[in-house]
Design a protein around this motif. Structure first.
Motif, mmCIF file in Angstrom:
data_model
loop_
_atom_site.group_PDB
_atom_site.id
_atom_site.type_symbol
_atom_site.label_atom_id
_atom_site.label_comp_id
_atom_site.label_asym_id
_atom_site.label_seq_id
_atom_site.Cartn_x
_atom_site.Cartn_y
_atom_site.Cartn_z
ATOM 1 N N UNK A 263 48.767 35.468 36.649
ATOM 2 C CA UNK A 263 49.081 35.287 34.657
ATOM 3 C C UNK A 263 48.312 33.973 34.610
ATOM 4 N N UNK A 264 47.856 32.751 35.840
ATOM 5 C CA UNK A 264 46.911 32.391 35.711
ATOM 6 C C UNK A 264 45.441 32.255 35.299
ATOM 7 N N UNK A 265 45.020 33.864 35.315
ATOM 8 C CA UNK A 265 44.003 34.075 34.905
ATOM 9 C C UNK A 265 44.512 34.497 33.615
ATOM 10 N N UNK A 266 44.949 34.857 33.061
ATOM 11 C CA UNK A 266 45.214 34.132 31.166
ATOM 12 C C UNK A 266 45.384 33.124 31.136
ATOM 13 N N UNK A 267 46.441 32.049 31.291
ATOM 14 C CA UNK A 267 46.182 30.967 30.730
ATOM 15 C C UNK A 267 45.307 30.158 31.041
ATOM 16 N N UNK A 268 44.415 30.159 31.959
ATOM 17 C CA UNK A 268 43.433 30.007 31.874
ATOM 18 C C UNK A 268 42.707 29.372 30.901
ATOM 19 N N UNK A 269 41.883 30.542 30.154
ATOM 20 C CA UNK A 269 41.097 30.960 29.023
ATOM 21 C C UNK A 269 40.003 31.476 29.669
ATOM 22 N N UNK A 270 39.881 31.543 30.417
ATOM 23 C CA UNK A 270 38.485 31.293 31.058
ATOM 24 C C UNK A 270 37.930 32.423 30.705
ATOM 25 N N UNK A 271 38.879 34.122 31.226
ATOM 26 C CA UNK A 271 39.012 35.413 31.047
ATOM 27 C C UNK A 271 39.002 36.092 29.488
ATOM 28 N N UNK A 272 39.020 36.634 28.965
ATOM 29 C CA UNK A 272 39.427 37.700 27.616
ATOM 30 C C UNK A 272 39.289 38.731 28.108
ATOM 31 N N UNK A 273 40.326 39.875 27.273
ATOM 32 C CA UNK A 273 41.149 40.473 27.257
ATOM 33 C C UNK A 273 40.102 42.031 26.876
ATOM 34 N N UNK A 274 39.943 42.960 27.440
ATOM 35 C CA UNK A 274 38.581 43.932 26.919
ATOM 36 C C UNK A 274 39.806 45.164 26.855
ATOM 37 N N UNK A 275 40.273 44.972 27.861
ATOM 38 C CA UNK A 275 41.380 46.866 27.644
ATOM 39 C C UNK A 275 42.044 46.922 28.266
ATOM 40 N N UNK A 276 43.085 47.277 27.924
ATOM 41 C CA UNK A 276 44.566 47.724 28.778
ATOM 42 C C UNK A 276 45.655 49.075 28.067
ATOM 43 N N UNK A 277 46.085 48.952 29.219
ATOM 44 C CA UNK A 277 46.993 50.486 29.185
ATOM 45 C C UNK A 277 48.507 49.810 28.942
#
Length: 277
Positions: A263-277
């Motif tokens: 979840x650190x990857x999410x909270x860093x703000x450096x990545x964006x969500x492309x797709x999810x299931x």
């Protein structure tokens, strides 16, 4: 930002400074001890720090006692994007901090606002296959796959302690395989191991465009770690930090993707969500 003279003029996306007697943070340069955002009409979202923890709260703007200052962005469209971020994501203290940080830093961050989605249980296998094929078709080399195994108590514990929705991370090689650290160590194996409706999967992509050469170098570096043992001591240390609400490795010096939690990857703000299931 432009200051608003009355609460009647305040619109979603406006920033509110006010005094919060229960907040254990000292007054800021503004003279106020609290900052929040109007995320819905007349409703202020903010974080209060107590002796033991930080807590996300919501309050009616009209119920705030004492002096306050309200500021709105001059660009109404930007305000709408910011408001959407605070309403479509699963909101917690860390997600709130992320949003407030980028309001100050770079509002283009909110062009891709969904980062922490609500994960709904998949009951229809045909629906899962459809979503799987869509997810697979959108993958690019070095995309991150953040994963939650709904059948695993361990996965539930990890995501709960980590204050998020994901419990595992894998990297896509671009060759139909992923590299990841599992109990047997660092491995590369087929993407298809996650073609199962018990898994929730989110594909996250680095916000800065990577060249083919940069992506190839990252994949090569990851493959150098294949065969190395799983870092149980690092995992326990990170878990301890989470339980006692200490800072993550993410903002302590150089960014090291091998020492942070999913979840650190999410909270860093450096990545964006492309797709999810």
């Amino acid at each position: 930002m432009a200051e608003i003279k009355s609460i009647e003029e305040a619109v979603p996306g406006s920033i509110v400074f006010f005094m919060d007697a229960k907040n254990r943070m000292p007054p800021q340069k503004s003279g106020f001890s609290q900052i929040g955002i109007i995320h819905q009409k007349g409703k202020v979202l903010y974080v209060r720090k107590t002796i033991w923890r930080r807590k996300l709260l919501e309050k009616e703007l009209s119920e705030i006692k004492g002096p306050l200052s309200i500021y709105s962005l001059k660009d109404l469209e930007e305000s709408k994007k910011i408001t959407r971020f605070f309403n479509i994501n699963i909101m917690n203290c860390r997600m709130f901090d992320l949003g407030m940080r980028y309001i100050k830093r770079d509002t283009t961050f909110f062009d891709k606002p969904l980062l922490l989605p609500k994960l709904n249980k998949i009951v229809d296998q045909d629906d899962f296959i459809k979503k799987w094929n869509l997810l697979k078709s959108n993958l690019k080399p070095v995309d991150l796959l953040l994963i939650y195994d709904t059948s695993s108590i361990v996965s539930w514990l990890i995501k709960t302690i980590d204050n998020g929705i994901w419990s595992h991370v894998a990297g896509y090689t671009g060759d139909g395989t992923v590299w990841e650290a599992i109990s047997s160590g660092a491995v590369e194996r087929p993407l298809e191991v996650y073609k199962n409706s018990k898994y929730h999967i989110g594909v996250y992509r680095f916000r800065e465009e990577l060249s083919d050469q940069e992506a190839a170098e990252i994949v090569s570096k990851a493959r150098e770690r294949i065969g190395q043992p799983y870092g149980y001591l690092t995992l326990l240390w990170i878990g301890w930090l989470r339980l006692f609400k200490r800072n993550s490795f993410l903002f302590e010096g150089e960014f090291d993707p091998w020492k942070i939690t999913p979840n650190d990857f999410v909270y860093s703000g450096l990545w964006w969500l492309v797709e999810f299931i």
